[in-house]
Scaffold this motif. Structure first.
Motif, PDB file in Angstrom:
ATOM      1  N   GLY A 108       2.583 -43.283  68.363  1.00  0.00           N
ATOM      2  CA  GLY A 108       3.030 -43.047  69.518  1.00  0.00           C
ATOM      3  C   GLY A 108       4.533 -43.859  69.799  1.00  0.00           C
ATOM      4  N   ARG A 109       5.392 -43.393  70.603  1.00  0.00           N
ATOM      5  CA  ARG A 109       6.716 -43.862  70.807  1.00  0.00           C
ATOM      6  C   ARG A 109       6.597 -45.273  71.316  1.00  0.00           C
ATOM      7  NH1 ARG A 109       6.414 -39.148  68.210  1.00  0.00           N
ATOM      8  NH2 ARG A 109       7.982 -37.281  69.061  1.00  0.00           N
ATOM      9  N   ARG A 110       5.731 -45.711  72.438  1.00  0.00           N
ATOM     10  CA  ARG A 110       5.640 -46.890  73.087  1.00  0.00           C
ATOM     11  C   ARG A 110       5.475 -47.736  71.848  1.00  0.00           C
ATOM     12  NH1 ARG A 110       2.536 -48.209  77.365  1.00  0.00           N
ATOM     13  NH2 ARG A 110       1.191 -46.782  76.323  1.00  0.00           N
ATOM     14  N   MET A 111       4.104 -47.615  71.397  1.00  0.00           N
ATOM     15  CA  MET A 111       3.746 -48.732  70.676  1.00  0.00           C
ATOM     16  C   MET A 111       4.644 -48.985  69.426  1.00  0.00           C
ATOM     17  SD  MET A 111       1.298 -49.834  72.384  1.00  0.00           S
ATOM     18  CE  MET A 111       0.589 -50.918  71.228  1.00  0.00           C
ATOM     19  N   THR A 112       5.204 -47.890  68.862  1.00  0.00           N
ATOM     20  CA  THR A 112       6.314 -48.133  67.864  1.00  0.00           C
ATOM     21  C   THR A 112       7.324 -49.346  68.222  1.00  0.00           C
ATOM     22  OG1 THR A 112       5.813 -46.143  66.776  1.00  0.00           O
ATOM     23  CG2 THR A 112       7.628 -47.150  66.037  1.00  0.00           C
ATOM     24  N   ILE A 113       7.767 -48.946  69.522  1.00  0.00           N
ATOM     25  CA  ILE A 113       8.954 -49.838  70.112  1.00  0.00           C
ATOM     26  C   ILE A 113       8.304 -51.192  70.366  1.00  0.00           C
ATOM     27  CG2 ILE A 113      10.708 -50.368  71.892  1.00  0.00           C
ATOM     28  CD1 ILE A 113      10.514 -47.126  72.380  1.00  0.00           C
ATOM     29  N   ILE A 114       7.110 -51.514  70.802  1.00  0.00           N
ATOM     30  CA  ILE A 114       6.405 -52.861  70.691  1.00  0.00           C
ATOM     31  C   ILE A 114       6.182 -53.360  69.550  1.00  0.00           C
ATOM     32  CG2 ILE A 114       4.402 -53.920  71.839  1.00  0.00           C
ATOM     33  CD1 ILE A 114       4.081 -51.598  73.735  1.00  0.00           C
ATOM     34  N   ALA A 115       5.783 -52.721  68.597  1.00  0.00           N
ATOM     35  CA  ALA A 115       5.771 -53.322  67.207  1.00  0.00           C
ATOM     36  C   ALA A 115       6.996 -53.696  66.750  1.00  0.00           C
ATOM     37  CB  ALA A 115       5.046 -52.084  66.340  1.00  0.00           C
ATOM     38  N   PHE A 229       2.237 -36.146  72.847  1.00  0.00           N
ATOM     39  CA  PHE A 229       0.951 -35.643  73.025  1.00  0.00           C
ATOM     40  C   PHE A 229       0.852 -34.315  72.895  1.00  0.00           C
ATOM     41  CE2 PHE A 229       0.270 -39.537  76.195  1.00  0.00           C
ATOM     42  CZ  PHE A 229      -0.358 -40.124  75.282  1.00  0.00           C
ATOM     43  N   VAL A 230       1.625 -33.475  73.307  1.00  0.00           N
ATOM     44  CA  VAL A 230       1.745 -31.872  72.649  1.00  0.00           C
ATOM     45  C   VAL A 230       1.560 -31.874  71.033  1.00  0.00           C
ATOM     46  CG1 VAL A 230       2.970 -30.032  72.627  1.00  0.00           C
ATOM     47  CG2 VAL A 230       2.528 -31.200  74.665  1.00  0.00           C
ATOM     48  N   LYS A 231       2.536 -32.655  70.547  1.00  0.00           N
ATOM     49  CA  LYS A 231       2.272 -32.660  68.914  1.00  0.00           C
ATOM     50  C   LYS A 231       1.230 -33.140  68.380  1.00  0.00           C
ATOM     51  CE  LYS A 231       5.028 -34.937  65.062  1.00  0.00           C
ATOM     52  NZ  LYS A 231       5.393 -33.439  64.232  1.00  0.00           N
ATOM     53  N   LYS A 232       0.391 -34.078  69.047  1.00  0.00           N
ATOM     54  CA  LYS A 232      -1.006 -34.462  68.776  1.00  0.00           C
ATOM     55  C   LYS A 232      -2.096 -33.576  69.092  1.00  0.00           C
ATOM     56  CE  LYS A 232      -1.336 -37.984  66.754  1.00  0.00           C
ATOM     57  NZ  LYS A 232      -1.202 -38.230  65.073  1.00  0.00           N
ATOM     58  N   GLY A 233      -1.655 -32.499  69.898  1.00  0.00           N
ATOM     59  CA  GLY A 233      -2.802 -31.596  70.433  1.00  0.00           C
ATOM     60  C   GLY A 233      -3.455 -32.255  71.619  1.00  0.00           C
ATOM     61  N   LYS A 234      -3.077 -33.293  72.158  1.00  0.00           N
ATOM     62  CA  LYS A 234      -3.729 -33.925  73.198  1.00  0.00           C
ATOM     63  C   LYS A 234      -3.198 -33.479  74.424  1.00  0.00           C
ATOM     64  CE  LYS A 234      -5.161 -37.883  70.407  1.00  0.00           C
ATOM     65  NZ  LYS A 234      -6.769 -37.818  70.542  1.00  0.00           N
ATOM     66  N   LEU A 235      -3.537 -32.250  75.058  1.00  0.00           N
ATOM     67  CA  LEU A 235      -2.715 -31.769  76.009  1.00  0.00           C
ATOM     68  C   LEU A 235      -3.012 -32.263  77.398  1.00  0.00           C
ATOM     69  CD1 LEU A 235      -3.180 -27.823  74.852  1.00  0.00           C
ATOM     70  CD2 LEU A 235      -1.439 -29.578  74.297  1.00  0.00           C
ATOM     71  N   GLU A 236      -4.086 -32.746  77.646  1.00  0.00           N
ATOM     72  CA  GLU A 236      -4.444 -33.441  78.987  1.00  0.00           C
ATOM     73  C   GLU A 236      -3.697 -34.669  79.122  1.00  0.00           C
ATOM     74  OE1 GLU A 236      -8.192 -34.649  81.931  1.00  0.00           O
ATOM     75  OE2 GLU A 236      -8.512 -34.573  79.797  1.00  0.00           O
ATOM     76  N   ILE A 542      -7.355 -31.178  71.663  1.00  0.00           N
ATOM     77  CA  ILE A 542      -7.303 -29.998  71.180  1.00  0.00           C
ATOM     78  C   ILE A 542      -6.374 -29.943  69.801  1.00  0.00           C
ATOM     79  CG2 ILE A 542      -6.473 -27.716  71.632  1.00  0.00           C
ATOM     80  CD1 ILE A 542      -6.895 -27.929  74.490  1.00  0.00           C
ATOM     81  N   GLU A 543      -7.043 -29.273  68.864  1.00  0.00           N
ATOM     82  CA  GLU A 543      -6.214 -29.462  67.684  1.00  0.00           C
ATOM     83  C   GLU A 543      -5.001 -28.764  67.571  1.00  0.00           C
ATOM     84  OE1 GLU A 543      -6.751 -31.525  64.807  1.00  0.00           O
ATOM     85  OE2 GLU A 543      -8.407 -32.362  66.007  1.00  0.00           O
ATOM     86  N   LYS A 544      -4.044 -28.905  66.800  1.00  0.00           N
ATOM     87  CA  LYS A 544      -2.907 -27.974  66.833  1.00  0.00           C
ATOM     88  C   LYS A 544      -3.153 -26.525  66.130  1.00  0.00           C
ATOM     89  CE  LYS A 544      -0.859 -31.248  64.258  1.00  0.00           C
ATOM     90  NZ  LYS A 544      -0.061 -31.884  63.314  1.00  0.00           N
ATOM     91  N   GLY A 545      -2.779 -25.686  66.825  1.00  0.00           N
ATOM     92  CA  GLY A 545      -3.037 -24.100  66.613  1.00  0.00           C
ATOM     93  C   GLY A 545      -4.575 -23.913  67.111  1.00  0.00           C
TER      94      GLY A 545
END
Length: 556
Positions: A108-115, A229-236, A542-545
């Motif tokens: 994720g974007r946030r955790m990468t910045i924190i790292a 999250f959309v890229k990862k398929g986690k729509l909720e 939800i998996e992509k596709g």
């Protein structure tokens, strides 16, 4: 959301995003704080290189006796040491920026910045503790990797959460924070320059810990990017994050419409850019005909060249080596003060870009900004080799040079400084966005490194150095001519468009006509999400596709 929900889209191009809220402004403003890292590190190094105690500590030279001009002239770090200590940070950031794209897609974007904040802090400890070149270089290399994480992913994160109507202005806030960082560094350096102990350079370095603590702590309370999250398929999770970013309830039609547009665009891009292997993911960045404006290869090339051109304007020559350069002019009694003034000009000018970038657009201000820098830099060079030459000891001419250096900074601060980051954050499609932004940011740091390596030799006075002095501004001015041509022929106008609409614009027009392009359809409509919905189950995994489609439009 018990029982799940159904996301539907809209065919109305004006309804694909919620109205702008104060919360969106505040979230992006805090994320832009990451620019402080970039700016502060740029600012403190230039001043520290000219500190008497630092020079004695790192060279072993004794303070020159009053009136001993020869000793005073020789009292400085060698061009080799200046080059190494300045450029090694950029080497670290180059690799950090490239690695960050993959990590941002994984955690994720946030955790990468924190790292990145954590890695930066480790390097900062070594820099602060150093009493010699070796530890300082290792510390700057590690700190550079952290800055690479932060500088690449902050732009990605801000571009993905900022509202389209003010995205340019909000991302420009990143550049503003860079200028604040430079100014703060110069203030601290100015306050400690005359200390005759290690505090002269350790205090400016140690202040950086504060930026890491503030940014990493605050990011724990900000939402993740919905597009991640959309890229990862986690729509909720994407829906919840979008609600937080837009300040709307989850039942809002704005949330449905925008999320449907993001999802539809992602599905469309996945059909065009199929994901295969890890190596395939990187090669996707360079697929397609480079002559076609919407191809990945063209977008990646524009992003890489955009950041290269920003660095080749020569702006960091002033901020990295300004103190040393002003000392060489011969008539300036306090070069640290002049450096502080140039930083003030940079900081005070940048907020004007918030209005200009949304009023005139990215493309126009890049073209006219380059023209302004060309004029200012050639004037500095001409005056520097005539009336302002050091042997003439002409204080008035030197003051004129400083004035036009400040004018050059003004043009950079309101145009190329912020716009280069805005364009990079907007031009890539979701499947390659994190890697594309990472490559572009790495280009910035690569050329930053090159400038840090070669500049001491270009303006150095030791045997074998080019000793260009003010003539170096002819070089920067000539490179700005290339930057102007690049902006005119290759940079499209993306003002007022969503990131998804940018994709469509690049398919249908060319850079010179891009400002006239108007959205006429939505991806959600073309992908069938206005008549059918996408069901989002409670766990959102939800998996992509594999998004289940339901047959009729339904409210959340």
């Amino acid at each position: 959301m018990p029982g799940g929900m159904v996301i539907t889209g809209t065919a109305d191009t004006g309804r694909i995003e919620a109205p702008v809220t104060i919360k969106a402004y505040l979230m992006c403003a805090f994320a832009a704080f990451g620019g402080i890292f970039f700016g502060y590190d740029t600012g403190w190094m230039g001043g520290v290189l000219g500190m008497p105690y630092f020079i004695r500590q790192y060279t072993g030279l004794q303070y020159p006796a009053p009136g001993d001009k020869a000793a005073k002239t020789a009292f400085h770090l060698t061009a080799q040491d200046q080059s190494l200590t300045t450029s090694i940070l950029s080497a670290g950031t180059f690799f950090g920026a490239i690695i960050a794209g993959d990590i941002a897609d994984f955690i994720g974007r946030r955790m990468t910045i924190i790292a990145g904040c954590f890695i930066f802090s480790v390097g900062c400890i070594l820099e602060t503790a150093s009493t010699g070149l070796a530890v300082m270089v290792v510390g700057r290399l590690i700190a550079g990797a952290g800055v690479g994480f932060i500088s690449a992913i902050i732009i990605l994160y801000m571009s993905e959460i900022a509202p389209k109507k003010v995205r340019g202005a909000l991302v420009a806030g990143y550049q503003f924070c860079i200028t604040i960082g430079i100014l703060l560094a110069n203030c601290v350096v100015y306050a400690t320059q005359n200390r005759d102990d290690t505090g002269s350079y350790r205090i400016p370095i140690a202040v950086q810990f504060l930026w890491a603590i503030i940014l990493s702590t605050g990011l724990f309370f900000l939402p993740e990017s919905p597009r991640y999250f959309v890229k990862k398929g986690k729509l909720e999770k994407a829906a919840k994050a979008l609600c937080s970013v837009r300040g709307q309830p989850i039942e809002s039609e704005y949330i449905q419409d925008e999320l449907a547009e993001i999802m539809a665009n992602h599905e469309y891009e996945m059909q065009v850019i199929p994901q295969t292997s890890y190596i395939g993911g990187w090669t996707n960045c360079f697929k397609g005909n480079i002559l076609k404006g919407s191809s990945n290869s063209r977008r990646t090339t524009v992003g890489i060249l955009m950041q290269m051109m920003q660095q080749l304007t020569g702006i960091n020559f002033i901020f990295y080596f300004g103190t040393v350069f002003f000392q060489s002019l011969g008539t300036i009694s306090n070069p640290f003060l002049i450096t502080l003034i140039t930083s003030l000009v940079n900081t005070c000018s940048t907020p004007l870009s918030f209005w200009m970038i949304e009023r005139f657009g990215r493309r126009s201000i890049l073209i006219y900004g380059a023209m302004g820098m060309i004029v200012a830099q050639f004037i500095v060079g001409i005056v520097g080799v005539t009336a302002g030459a050091p042997q003439n000891n002409n204080a008035g001419a030197v003051q004129a040079m400083i004035a036009f250096i400040c004018i050059n900074i003004f043009f950079f601060a309101i145009t190329w400084g912020p716009s280069a980051w805005v364009v990079v954050g907007e031009i890539f499609p979701i499947p390659i966005r994190s890697r594309g932004v990472g490559l572009s940011t790495a280009s910035n740091w690569f050329w930053n490194c090159i400038i840090g390596v070669i500049t001491p030799y270009l303006v150095g006075t030791a045997p074998g150095d080019a000793n260009l002095g003010a003539k170096v501004f002819f070089l920067w001015g000539s490179l700005c001519c290339i930057s102007c041509a690049f902006a005119y022929f290759l940079v499209p106008e993306m003002k007022g468009l969503s990131l998804e609409q940018v994709d469509r614009m690049l398919e249908e027009t060319n850079p010179r006509n891009s400002a006239k392009w108007v959205p006429h359809s939505t991806f959600a409509d073309e992908m069938g999400l206005t008549q059918k919905g996408v069901a989002v189950v409670d766990d959102g995994d939800i998996e992509k596709g594999q998004h289940p489609i339901v047959s009729e439009k339904s409210a959340v």
